[in-house]
Scaffold this motif. Structure first.
Motif, PDB file in Angstrom:
ATOM      1  N   ARG A   1      43.303  42.169  38.828  1.00 57.62           N
ATOM      2  CA  ARG A   1      43.929  40.842  38.990  1.00 57.62           C
ATOM      3  C   ARG A   1      42.969  39.871  39.678  1.00 57.62           C
ATOM      4  O   ARG A   1      42.828  38.722  39.277  1.00 57.62           O
ATOM      5  N   GLU A   2      42.274  40.342  40.715  1.00 55.93           N
ATOM      6  CA  GLU A   2      41.320  39.484  41.424  1.00 55.93           C
ATOM      7  C   GLU A   2      40.171  39.073  40.500  1.00 55.93           C
ATOM      8  O   GLU A   2      39.744  37.913  40.514  1.00 55.93           O
ATOM      9  N   LEU A   3      39.683  39.984  39.693  1.00 57.71           N
ATOM     10  CA  LEU A   3      38.607  39.660  38.757  1.00 57.71           C
ATOM     11  C   LEU A   3      39.069  38.645  37.717  1.00 57.71           C
ATOM     12  O   LEU A   3      38.321  37.735  37.341  1.00 57.71           O
ATOM     13  N   LEU A   4      40.301  38.787  37.257  1.00 54.41           N
ATOM     14  CA  LEU A   4      40.871  37.810  36.320  1.00 54.41           C
ATOM     15  C   LEU A   4      41.006  36.444  36.984  1.00 54.41           C
ATOM     16  O   LEU A   4      40.651  35.421  36.386  1.00 54.41           O
ATOM     17  N   GLU A   5      41.502  36.413  38.202  1.00 53.60           N
ATOM     18  CA  GLU A   5      41.673  35.142  38.908  1.00 53.60           C
ATOM     19  C   GLU A   5      40.335  34.444  39.149  1.00 53.60           C
ATOM     20  O   GLU A   5      40.262  33.227  39.118  1.00 53.60           O
ATOM     21  N   ARG A   6      39.285  35.223  39.383  1.00 52.57           N
ATOM     22  CA  ARG A   6      37.947  34.649  39.580  1.00 52.57           C
ATOM     23  C   ARG A   6      37.267  34.288  38.254  1.00 52.57           C
ATOM     24  O   ARG A   6      36.145  33.799  38.244  1.00 52.57           O
ATOM     25  N   LYS A   7      37.936  34.554  37.133  1.00 54.55           N
ATOM     26  CA  LYS A   7      37.395  34.310  35.781  1.00 54.55           C
ATOM     27  C   LYS A   7      36.092  35.064  35.552  1.00 54.55           C
ATOM     28  O   LYS A   7      35.183  34.579  34.883  1.00 54.55           O
ATOM     29  N   LEU A   8      36.013  36.274  36.104  1.00 54.96           N
ATOM     30  CA  LEU A   8      34.851  37.120  35.871  1.00 54.96           C
ATOM     31  C   LEU A   8      35.042  38.008  34.650  1.00 54.96           C
ATOM     32  O   LEU A   8      34.080  38.538  34.101  1.00 54.96           O
ATOM     33  N   ILE A   9      36.296  38.202  34.247  1.00 54.97           N
ATOM     34  CA  ILE A   9      36.629  38.985  33.054  1.00 54.97           C
ATOM     35  C   ILE A   9      37.705  38.256  32.269  1.00 54.97           C
ATOM     36  O   ILE A   9      38.410  37.405  32.810  1.00 54.97           O
ATOM     37  N   VAL A  10      37.831  38.631  30.992  1.00 54.43           N
ATOM     38  CA  VAL A  10      38.907  38.065  30.172  1.00 54.43           C
ATOM     39  C   VAL A  10      40.034  39.060  29.983  1.00 54.43           C
ATOM     40  O   VAL A  10      41.156  38.674  29.651  1.00 54.43           O
ATOM     41  N   CYS A  11      39.738  40.335  30.184  1.00 53.47           N
ATOM     42  CA  CYS A  11      40.713  41.370  29.856  1.00 53.47           C
ATOM     43  C   CYS A  11      40.277  42.678  30.503  1.00 53.47           C
ATOM     44  O   CYS A  11      39.090  42.881  30.765  1.00 53.47           O
ATOM     45  N   ALA A  12      41.242  43.559  30.728  1.00 52.44           N
ATOM     46  CA  ALA A  12      40.938  44.915  31.196  1.00 52.44           C
ATOM     47  C   ALA A  12      41.888  45.888  30.518  1.00 52.44           C
ATOM     48  O   ALA A  12      43.082  45.609  30.386  1.00 52.44           O
ATOM     49  N   ASN A  13      41.349  47.004  30.091  1.00 51.95           N
ATOM     50  CA  ASN A  13      42.156  48.098  29.555  1.00 51.95           C
ATOM     51  C   ASN A  13      42.092  49.233  30.551  1.00 51.95           C
ATOM     52  O   ASN A  13      41.004  49.628  30.981  1.00 51.95           O
ATOM     53  N   MET A  14      43.274  49.765  30.912  1.00 48.19           N
ATOM     54  CA  MET A  14      43.349  50.791  31.944  1.00 48.19           C
ATOM     55  C   MET A  14      44.048  52.026  31.398  1.00 48.19           C
ATOM     56  O   MET A  14      45.049  51.906  30.688  1.00 48.19           O
ATOM     57  N   ARG A  15      43.509  53.191  31.770  1.00 45.41           N
ATOM     58  CA  ARG A  15      44.081  54.437  31.281  1.00 45.41           C
ATOM     59  C   ARG A  15      43.905  55.520  32.334  1.00 45.41           C
ATOM     60  O   ARG A  15      42.829  55.664  32.908  1.00 45.41           O
ATOM     61  N   GLU A  16      44.969  56.281  32.553  1.00 43.41           N
ATOM     62  CA  GLU A  16      44.882  57.404  33.496  1.00 43.41           C
ATOM     63  C   GLU A  16      44.261  58.607  32.800  1.00 43.41           C
ATOM     64  O   GLU A  16      44.536  58.871  31.627  1.00 43.41           O
ATOM     65  N   HIS A  17      43.410  59.332  33.526  1.00 45.82           N
ATOM     66  CA  HIS A  17      42.793  60.531  32.975  1.00 45.82           C
ATOM     67  C   HIS A  17      42.499  61.532  34.089  1.00 45.82           C
ATOM     68  O   HIS A  17      42.501  61.187  35.267  1.00 45.82           O
ATOM     69  N   GLU A  18      42.265  62.761  33.682  1.00 47.06           N
ATOM     70  CA  GLU A  18      41.861  63.804  34.616  1.00 47.06           C
ATOM     71  C   GLU A  18      40.365  63.673  34.867  1.00 47.06           C
ATOM     72  O   GLU A  18      39.604  63.373  33.952  1.00 47.06           O
ATOM     73  N   ALA A  19      39.947  63.903  36.095  1.00 45.58           N
ATOM     74  CA  ALA A  19      38.536  63.816  36.442  1.00 45.58           C
ATOM     75  C   ALA A  19      38.131  65.071  37.223  1.00 45.58           C
ATOM     76  O   ALA A  19      38.907  65.597  38.023  1.00 45.58           O
ATOM     77  N   MET A  20      36.910  65.511  36.959  1.00 49.27           N
ATOM     78  CA  MET A  20      36.283  66.589  37.726  1.00 49.27           C
ATOM     79  C   MET A  20      34.889  66.100  38.076  1.00 49.27           C
ATOM     80  O   MET A  20      34.183  65.579  37.211  1.00 49.27           O
TER      81      MET A  20
END
Length: 104
Positions: A21-40
């Motif tokens: 949200r902060e990056l969007l408000e600063r107009k540094l990005i136009v969009c973000a895709n987010m996905r949960e995943h397992e990490a090791m």
């Protein structure tokens, strides 16, 4: 316009949404895709396991340094992944939409 993707990960949905949200408000990005995943991964001499939120940020190359710096500032991880992915081709309509969002 030269579009790039930037990939990063977060420990949870709350921190991912807050930073995006902060990056969007600063107009540094136009969009973000987010996905949960397992990490090791290795951390402090041992293998850790858990869930992470992978985030793909979409922006323009002229925003790269400011976006990287903002991620370093806002990211909750001590050692965040900030990977720039240069795009060879992007469809014209999407590229034009990105330019309108970022540059008005």
């Amino acid at each position: 316009m030269e579009a790039i993707f930037v990939y990063t990960t977060f420990p949870d949905w709350e921190s991912a949404r807050k930073v995006v949200r902060e990056l969007l408000e600063r107009k540094l990005i136009v969009c973000a895709n987010m996905r949960e995943h397992e990490a090791m991964y290795w951390w402090e001499g041992k293998i850790e396991e858990g869930k992470e939120i992978g985030v793909l940020l979409k922006t323009e190359v002229s925003r790269w340094k400011a976006l990287r710096d903002a991620l370093r500032e806002l990211h909750p991880y001590e050692v965040p992944l900030i990977a720039r992915i240069d795009l060879d081709k992007l469809n014209r309509e999407y590229s034009e939409w990105m330019a309108r969002v970022l540059f008005g």
